[in-house]
Design an enzyme around this catalytic site. Structure first.
Site, PDB file in Angstrom:
ATOM      1  N   LYS A   1       1.038  -1.046   0.062  1.00  0.00           N
ATOM      2  CA  LYS A   1      -0.035  -0.393  -0.469  1.00  0.00           C
ATOM      3  C   LYS A   1       1.133   1.183   0.242  1.00  0.00           C
ATOM      4  O   LYS A   1       1.948   1.540   0.807  1.00  0.00           O
ATOM      5  CB  LYS A   1      -0.917  -0.161   1.300  1.00  0.00           C
TER       6      LYS A   1
ATOM      7  N   SER B   1      -9.072   1.774   3.022  1.00  0.00           N
ATOM      8  CA  SER B   1      -8.914   3.013   2.003  1.00  0.00           C
ATOM      9  C   SER B   1      -8.021   2.150   1.438  1.00  0.00           C
ATOM     10  O   SER B   1      -7.495   2.778   0.259  1.00  0.00           O
ATOM     11  CB  SER B   1      -7.855   4.190   2.998  1.00  0.00           C
TER      12      SER B   1
ATOM     13  N   SER C   1      -9.472  -0.251   7.197  1.00  0.00           N
ATOM     14  CA  SER C   1      -9.238  -0.043   5.783  1.00  0.00           C
ATOM     15  C   SER C   1      -8.678  -1.713   5.062  1.00  0.00           C
ATOM     16  O   SER C   1      -7.734  -1.387   3.975  1.00  0.00           O
ATOM     17  CB  SER C   1      -8.299   1.454   5.516  1.00  0.00           C
TER      18      SER C   1
HETATM   19  N1  GLN Z   1     -13.068   4.464   6.355  1.00  0.00           N
HETATM   20  C1  GLN Z   1     -12.419   4.711   7.434  1.00  0.00           C
HETATM   21  C2  GLN Z   1     -11.835   6.367   7.270  1.00  0.00           C
HETATM   22  O1  GLN Z   1     -12.225   7.263   5.960  1.00  0.00           O
HETATM   23  C3  GLN Z   1     -11.429   3.726   7.541  1.00  0.00           C
HETATM   24  C4  GLN Z   1     -10.376   4.315   7.137  1.00  0.00           C
HETATM   25  C5  GLN Z   1      -8.379   3.466   7.172  1.00  0.00           C
HETATM   26  O2  GLN Z   1      -8.898   2.107   8.205  1.00  0.00           O
HETATM   27  N2  GLN Z   1      -7.445   3.940   7.081  1.00  0.00           N
HETATM   28  O3  GLN Z   1     -11.316   6.401   8.026  1.00  0.00           O
END
Ligand code: GLN
Length: 455
Positions: free
Chosen positions: A52, A127, A151
């Site tokens: 990532k 994400s 994420s």
């Molecule tokens: N969807 C969550 C957010 O937008 C998770 C983000 C993450 O785990 N990096 O904050």
């Protein structure tokens, strides 16, 4: 073979932001040489790894999905990347993600969305949609992600793959571009529970470069996964089902697969217990105060001076002018929204009411988990309330996207481990459904054992 696969399908999927076949092949040859020289590299030597883009690497750019870091080259490797290289894994490319990991669909990437390999008109979750899609599309057998509110787990669920968020502090965050430091956790993704466990074992462990890194003797997750293969290992396992995680908006096909899995667990001799976690309903609200607060502080370093983008306002200007022009051009709308929310929540006069209250809610959620884990060994829930949704639905109301994380966020607030594994597809759309398992802090191995039996 994986480079060929990327060349063949990534034009449609867009899981990768950067690949460098020369660098990957050179790394593979170097591993062959180490092996020929008799070095014992372990089970994953020579296996390609998608990374990532939140994790910095020396051999490819690291952008965290943002224009403000376009083309940025780190002078060092993130600790997890260094550990992976030491074990002989090959960096096969950097994966797409929501800008600074803010999002649930990978549509907030400054470099365009990733498409779900199961249906190209659907999002892969976020994400870490790039890592999940790369694994799901057989572009890479293994990937690394980061999980601040879901994420790793939610994209795993939406792409029919496995993803784990380790115990907070279990895996080093050194070289993971920070989003919200009290929530961020790096973790593994793969197509099977055992593969995920093998990668977990490579990256876990203490790192003196990360102040929150735990100094703990972790048991082998791969051993736990192998141990769990026998479904008899489920006998006597106490599984909690949290009332509050049966969300009202849950898709019927997701609920059906989850209920079927719970029935299978019972049939295998597990004891299913209903759990009341009264403060879970405030988790999303607390998270969206804590996360923006910490993010606004972490992102202050993108100041146009130290690294990254620099935009000169017309006619030159002051340092504030350069900073403001740079941030105006370099950050996308969701990042700006959260910075504004965070600086507001942290401002004098509001700090106690917002950030302070959110921290108190966080403690109450931790207590809900502690009370639950007095009664059960693991907690099970659907990983996400829906399957993958249509790409480009760009929500006028960001609250809708925020609510999608209600099932994954509690684990981040409590610092406990969580894992998502596929449990089939929803009958209405044929798209994958994920089961989330959670365990007390330090009990990551318990998740792999149970997940392996369910898989
Ligand atoms: N969807 C969550 C957010 O937008 C998770 C983000 C993450 O785990 N990096 O904050």
């Amino acid at each position: 073979a994986h480079l060929d696969r990327i060349a063949a399908v990534d034009g449609d999927i867009h899981a990768f932001l950067a690949t460098d076949s020369e660098a990957s092949l050179a790394a593979a040859r170097a591993v062959d040489e180490r092996r020929a020289a008799g070095e014992d590299l372990g089970e994953l030597a020579g296996v390609p790894l998608a990374i990532k883009d939140v994790l910095v690497t020396t051999d490819m750019p690291s952008t965290s999905g943002s224009k403000i870091l376009e083309g940025y080259r780190s002078p060092f490797d993130a600790t997890v990347v260094a550990k992976a290289r030491a074990a002989g894994l090959i960096n096969i490319g950097k994966t797409n993600m929501d800008e600074f990991a803010m999002g649930s669909a990978t549509e907030n990437s400054a470099y365009g969305p990733t498409f779900n390999p199961w249906a190209l008109d659907r999002v892969p979750g976020g994400s870490g949609g790039g890592s999940a899609a790369a694994v799901s599309a057989f572009e890479a057998p293994l990937a690394l992600g980061s999980d601040t509110g879901g994420s790793i787990r939610q994209p795993a669920a939406l792409t029919g793959t496995v993803g784990a968020k380790p115990t907070y502090g279990g895996v080093s965050r050194y070289g993971a571009i920070a989003l919200a430091s009290s929530l961020d956790q790096v973790g593994p993704c793969a197509r099977t529970v055992l593969d995920t466990a093998l990668l977990h074992d490579v990256v876990a462990g203490h790192d003196r470069h990360d102040a929150t890194s735990l100094n703990h003797a972790w048991p082998s997750m791969a051993a736990a996964a192998r141990d769990g293969v026998d479904p008899a290992s489920l006998k006597g396992l106490r599984v909690g089902v949290v009332k509050q995680l049966a969300l009202p908006g849950m898709q019927a096909g997701v609920k059906a697969r989850f209920d079927e899995t719970v029935a299978l667990l019972t049939a295998q001799g597990a004891e299913v217990v209903e759990i009341d976690a009264p403060h879970f309903e405030y988790a999303v609200a607390a998270y969206y105060l804590i996360l923006p607060s910490e993010a606004s502080s972490n992102l202050a370093k993108y100041d146009s001076v130290r690294f990254g983008l620099r935009v000169e306002p017309e006619g030159g200007g002051t340092i504030e002018g350069v900073m403001s022009a740079t941030r105006g051009a370099g950050f996308g709308p969701e990042v700006k929204r959260r910075i504004i929310l965070g600086t507001y929540a942290l401002s004098a006069g509001y700090y106690d009411a917002y950030y302070g209250s959110a921290q108190k809610v966080r403690t109450l959620i931790q207590r809900d988990f502690a009370a639950a884990f007095d009664k059960v060994d693991v907690i099970a829930s659907p990983t996400a309330p829906t399957t993958a949704w249509n790409i480009g639905h760009v929500n006028e109301d960001p609250m809708q996207d925020y609510l999608n994380d209600a099932t994954t966020i509690p684990a981040n607030l409590a610092g406990i481990p969580g894992l998502s594994l596929p449990i089939g597809t929803a009958s209405e759309d044929g798209l994958p459904v994920g089961l989330q398992l959670m365990a007390p802090a330090f009990e990551d191995a318990r998740l792999y054992r149970a997940a392996s039996a369910i898989e």
